[in-house]
Design an enzyme around this catalytic site. Structure first.
Site, PDB file in Angstrom:
ATOM      1  N   CYS A   2      45.587  39.037  47.370  1.00  0.00           N
ATOM      2  CA  CYS A   2      46.489  38.617  48.518  1.00  0.00           C
ATOM      3  C   CYS A   2      45.653  37.704  49.477  1.00  0.00           C
ATOM      4  CB  CYS A   2      46.596  39.721  49.293  1.00  0.00           C
ATOM      5  SG  CYS A   2      47.963  41.030  48.407  1.00  0.00           S
ATOM      6  N   ARG A  27      41.696  34.042  44.658  1.00  0.00           N
ATOM      7  CA  ARG A  27      41.636  35.462  44.929  1.00  0.00           C
ATOM      8  C   ARG A  27      42.560  36.112  44.072  1.00  0.00           C
ATOM      9  NH1 ARG A  27      39.876  36.511  50.553  1.00  0.00           N
ATOM     10  NH2 ARG A  27      40.978  38.388  50.502  1.00  0.00           N
ATOM     11  N   TRP A  76      49.332  39.856  45.621  1.00  0.00           N
ATOM     12  CA  TRP A  76      48.843  40.656  44.610  1.00  0.00           C
ATOM     13  C   TRP A  76      49.584  41.889  44.593  1.00  0.00           C
ATOM     14  CZ3 TRP A  76      46.059  44.951  42.793  1.00  0.00           C
ATOM     15  CH2 TRP A  76      45.679  44.952  41.482  1.00  0.00           C
ATOM     16  N   ASN A 100      47.894  41.753  54.191  1.00  0.00           N
ATOM     17  CA  ASN A 100      46.943  42.341  53.161  1.00  0.00           C
ATOM     18  C   ASN A 100      46.440  43.736  53.348  1.00  0.00           C
ATOM     19  OD1 ASN A 100      46.828  39.353  52.340  1.00  0.00           O
ATOM     20  ND2 ASN A 100      44.695  39.264  52.833  1.00  0.00           N
ATOM     21  N   GLY A 101      46.218  44.290  52.297  1.00  0.00           N
ATOM     22  CA  GLY A 101      45.905  45.685  52.458  1.00  0.00           C
ATOM     23  C   GLY A 101      46.975  46.767  52.172  1.00  0.00           C
ATOM     24  N   GLU A 482      28.639  43.832  30.051  1.00  0.00           N
ATOM     25  CA  GLU A 482      29.152  42.510  30.712  1.00  0.00           C
ATOM     26  C   GLU A 482      29.824  41.705  29.798  1.00  0.00           C
ATOM     27  OE1 GLU A 482      29.922  41.904  33.831  1.00  0.00           O
ATOM     28  OE2 GLU A 482      30.022  39.722  33.498  1.00  0.00           O
ATOM     29  N   LYS A 486      33.525  40.336  30.063  1.00  0.00           N
ATOM     30  CA  LYS A 486      33.896  38.860  30.416  1.00  0.00           C
ATOM     31  C   LYS A 486      34.953  38.481  29.386  1.00  0.00           C
ATOM     32  CE  LYS A 486      32.649  37.902  33.149  1.00  0.00           C
ATOM     33  NZ  LYS A 486      32.447  38.515  34.288  1.00  0.00           N
ATOM     34  N   GLU A 489      38.636  40.153  30.138  1.00  0.00           N
ATOM     35  CA  GLU A 489      39.212  39.616  31.457  1.00  0.00           C
ATOM     36  C   GLU A 489      39.823  38.475  31.057  1.00  0.00           C
ATOM     37  OE1 GLU A 489      36.849  39.963  34.991  1.00  0.00           O
ATOM     38  OE2 GLU A 489      35.019  39.074  34.022  1.00  0.00           O
ATOM     39  N   HIS A 505      29.111  58.268  16.118  1.00  0.00           N
ATOM     40  CA  HIS A 505      29.509  59.545  16.327  1.00  0.00           C
ATOM     41  C   HIS A 505      30.925  59.342  16.779  1.00  0.00           C
ATOM     42  CE1 HIS A 505      25.755  61.264  16.476  1.00  0.00           C
ATOM     43  NE2 HIS A 505      25.329  60.003  16.868  1.00  0.00           N
ATOM     44  N   LYS A 600      40.077  38.113  42.262  1.00  0.00           N
ATOM     45  CA  LYS A 600      38.599  37.896  42.661  1.00  0.00           C
ATOM     46  C   LYS A 600      37.960  38.896  43.773  1.00  0.00           C
ATOM     47  CE  LYS A 600      34.832  35.657  42.333  1.00  0.00           C
ATOM     48  NZ  LYS A 600      34.190  35.713  41.107  1.00  0.00           N
TER      49      LYS A 600
HETATM   50  C1  G6P Z   1      36.738  41.995  40.689  1.00  0.00           C
HETATM   51  C2  G6P Z   1      36.481  40.819  39.884  1.00  0.00           C
HETATM   52  C3  G6P Z   1      34.990  40.783  39.316  1.00  0.00           C
HETATM   53  C4  G6P Z   1      34.094  41.503  40.283  1.00  0.00           C
HETATM   54  C5  G6P Z   1      34.670  42.850  40.680  1.00  0.00           C
HETATM   55  C6  G6P Z   1      33.394  43.071  41.761  1.00  0.00           C
HETATM   56  O1  G6P Z   1      37.206  42.992  39.605  1.00  0.00           O
HETATM   57  O2  G6P Z   1      37.351  40.320  39.140  1.00  0.00           O
HETATM   58  O3  G6P Z   1      34.732  39.736  38.846  1.00  0.00           O
HETATM   59  O4  G6P Z   1      32.810  41.724  39.501  1.00  0.00           O
HETATM   60  O5  G6P Z   1      35.956  42.643  41.551  1.00  0.00           O
HETATM   61  O6  G6P Z   1      33.550  42.018  42.993  1.00  0.00           O
HETATM   62  P1  G6P Z   1      32.442  42.008  43.984  1.00  0.00           P
HETATM   63  O7  G6P Z   1      32.828  41.091  44.782  1.00  0.00           O
HETATM   64  O8  G6P Z   1      32.263  43.460  44.673  1.00  0.00           O
HETATM   65  O9  G6P Z   1      31.063  41.952  43.191  1.00  0.00           O
END
Ligand code: G6P
Length: 605
Positions: A2, A27, A76, A100-101, A482, A486, A489, A505, A600
């Site tokens: 948002c 965002r 969003w 937002n929120g 990680e 990546k 996503e 297992h 984001k």
């Molecule tokens: C969202 C983003 C990720 C990020 C996570 C934590 O899920 O898509 O890329 O790692 O938030 O965000 P932050 O700003 O707290 O690192």
């Protein structure tokens, strides 16, 4: 997640609102809208699509009014599907708002307001908030009082920009927990969710605090206390060079940000070095880390994965017991906390709601909190007892890349500093480690970037895989987590990370002819053991891509890529996996910078 934009000035509002919405796209959102004060009243245009669709709709209006004030929003979806009806702004009676929120008690309020005659056309909590503002305004005809009334009725978090029809050409804003900033520039007065929407116009802004109201008019920006009395505020400088947020000649922000990694490491590390050693008085000015008996790292997503790498360094180098927790789960666990526990919250944006909620919780329990953040002046910075900054520059692509590299680097540096303080290693060893981090790792990454065509070729070979397992042991497993995140996503391939030894297992039941397994192997200790796991996979027909730090016989795996990092393999090899995911997503035709359903900055819990 948002985005809010507001404009009041002497020029036409709509182009500024649309430009602002484009800057907030990163965002994450699924619908958009705007509302302006047209001569004949408030005019709203919304779409269930992208900002470009909104712009098309606006441009196609038969008679576009000249309006000097307005509000805009990227939504969003939380409460209600991403439809045009649910898109903001929402108008109820004389009030139009963007929000937002989340209003947590909107269900009960909706019923109450319906009984009073309000009719709702959307499924959103925002429309309920708009109705409360209208109710308050109808009762007393005073906007600060209407805001006070609405705030007193709701629970949850909100950042709101509102227009009241009788108060022409004025935008009102207030917030709780969700961030909002105001700015004044030669071309007008702005309101936005973050500085990227305004940094091209001004180098200063005003973070709006809770209990404050911002009032935008064409001739100025002012602030009120909640009771309506005027408030003087000092502006804050925008530290980030907004040009860093542009992708320049790169086709995507993500690729540009992957290329930023070497600088992100150098700038992050250099700020904390004195005479070639990490300075504890800069890294730990209040002594929290020095005194800590146990460390809890709390974060979400990629930041959490960086924390897991950090845990390894803190324990291995500094002998400091370290626990990692998922922020959204942490408050429901029952950790047995004790004196000497210290908390480290990692967040790129500094605005992730789950991380902030966990931070408020532990501070409420009397523990100190350090925030490791990339965004100056963010909420996490304001909440924390001490701050560690990564200097990766703005990250715009939803998938975090350079921030992860910078987070892991800074954690390594801090672990070295604490290890030196605790006399676990000597200054000569720390100097060597710092050299590997500051000097060798950026070179290793630069070489990898230069070799990107080879990475692309590997991606091409595997990008149609329906699913993929990432395996490794110890630190390699944390990197696998990680790398898997990546890949899933941005390419939407079903990926899972598994500790290599745990595969047998249960999960190995899923390995069949051509199942893709990416194996990560660094260091000597786990090498032969993980190689055994690779053989188990291949014996069942699985295809294995091996990413390792040194030479391996080609027959070990179906494909091999060597990242020759001496000490910081997770930091350097992360870049291989970022490129691997990037090219894979590109070849699959995915929207790399704005993957579906993701945001984001995740500002709801
Ligand atoms: C969202 C983003 C990720 C990020 C996570 C934590 O899920 O898509 O890329 O790692 O938030 O965000 P932050 O700003 O707290 O690192």
């Amino acid at each position: 997640m948002c985005g809010i934009i507001g404009y009041c000035g002497k020029e036409e509002a709509a182009p500024y609102l649309l430009k602002g919405l484009y800057s907030l796209e990163y965002r994450g959102y699924d619908s958009a809208g705007l509302c302006v004060f047209a001569p004949q009243g408030m005019l709203t245009v919304k779409t269930a699509g992208r900002v470009a669709d909104l712009q098309q709709k606006w441009d196609a209006l038969p008679e576009r009014p000249f309006a000097r004030c307005g509000i805009g929003h990227t939504r969003w979806a939380t409460d209600g599907a991403p439809t045009e009806k649910n898109a903001h702004p929402h108008r109820v009676g004389s009030v139009s708002i963007v929000h937002n929120g989340i209003i947590e008690n909107s269900g009960a309020l909706r019923v109450e307001l319906q009984k009073k005659g309000y009719v709702f056309v959307s499924q959103t909590d925002t429309e309920v908030l708009a109705a409360l503002l209208d109710e308050g305004y109808q009762a007393v005809g005073n906007i600060p009082a209407a805001i006070r009334y609405a705030e007193s009725r709701v629970t949850g978090s909100f950042a709101v920009a509102a227009m009241f029809e009788p108060e022409k050409d004025t935008v009102w804003a207030f917030r709780k927990e969700s961030p909002l900033i105001a700015a004044t520039a030669p071309n007008g007065n702005f309101l936005a969710s973050d500085i990227f929407a305004v940094s091209r116009y001004t180098s200063q802004y005003y973070p709006l605090q809770e209990e404050e109201i911002a009032v935008l008019r064409p001739d100025g920006l002012s602030f009120l206390q909640k009771d309506g009395t005027p408030l003087e505020k000092d502006p804050v400088s925008i530290l980030t060079d907004s040009r860093q947020a542009e992708k320049g000649a790169f086709p995507h922000h993500m690729l540009k940000e992957i290329f930023d990694a070497p600088d992100a490491i150098r700038e992050t590390v250099a700020a904390y070095l004195r005479d070639g050693l990490p300075s504890l008085s800069l890294l730990d000015p209040k002594g929290f880390l020095r005194r800590a008996k146990r460390l809890f790292i709390v974060a979400c997503g990629t930041a959490l994965n960086a924390g897991k790498i950090g845990k390894f360094y803190f324990e291995k180098l500094a002998g400091l017991s370290t626990y990692c927790a998922i922020a959204s789960e942490f408050r429901y666990d029952s950790p047995i906390l004790q004196d000497g526990d210290h908390f480290l919250f990692i967040t790129q944006s500094g605005e992730t709601a789950d991380t902030l909620a966990a931070m408020r919780m532990v501070r409420g329990m009397g523990f100190s909190a350090t925030a490791l953040v990339n965004t100056p002046n963010s909420t996490a910075v304001n909440l924390a007892d001490s701050v560690l900054y990564t200097r990766a520059g703005p990250e715009i692509a939803v998938a975090s890349t350079k921030a992860y590299v910078a987070q892991c680097s800074l954690l390594y540096l801090v672990a070295n500093a604490v290890a030196l303080y605790r006399e676990k290693i000597n200054a000569v060893a720390v100097r060597e480690n710092v050299h590997a981090l500051y000097h060798d790792a950026p070179i290793c990454i630069a070489n990898l970037l230069a070799d990107r065509e080879a990475v692309r070729a590997i991606s091409q070979k595997y990008c149609e895989a329906p699913s993929c397992f990432f395996i490794g042991r110890g630190l390699d497993y944390s990197l696998a987590e990680e790398s898997s995140l990546k890949c899933k996503e941005i390419s939407y391939i079903h990926c899972e990370a598994y500790p290599a030894g745990e595969l047998k297992h249960g999960t190995i039941a899923l390995i069949e002819e051509n199942t893709l397994v990416v194996a990560i192997v660094s260091g000597e200790m786990v090498r032969e053991k993980t190689f055994s796991n690779i053989r188990e996979v291949r014996a069942r027909g699985g295809k294995v891509l091996l990413v390792t730090d040194r030479h391996a016989e080609t027959q070990v795996a179906d494909d091999l890529y060597i990242v020759p990092a001496k000490k910081l393999f997770p930091v350097c090899a992360a870049v291989f996996f970022q490129l691997f995911a990037y090219y894979g997503a590109l070849l699959r035709g995915c929207d790399v910078d704005k993957p579906r359903n993701l945001a984001k900055s995740v500002t709801v819990e």
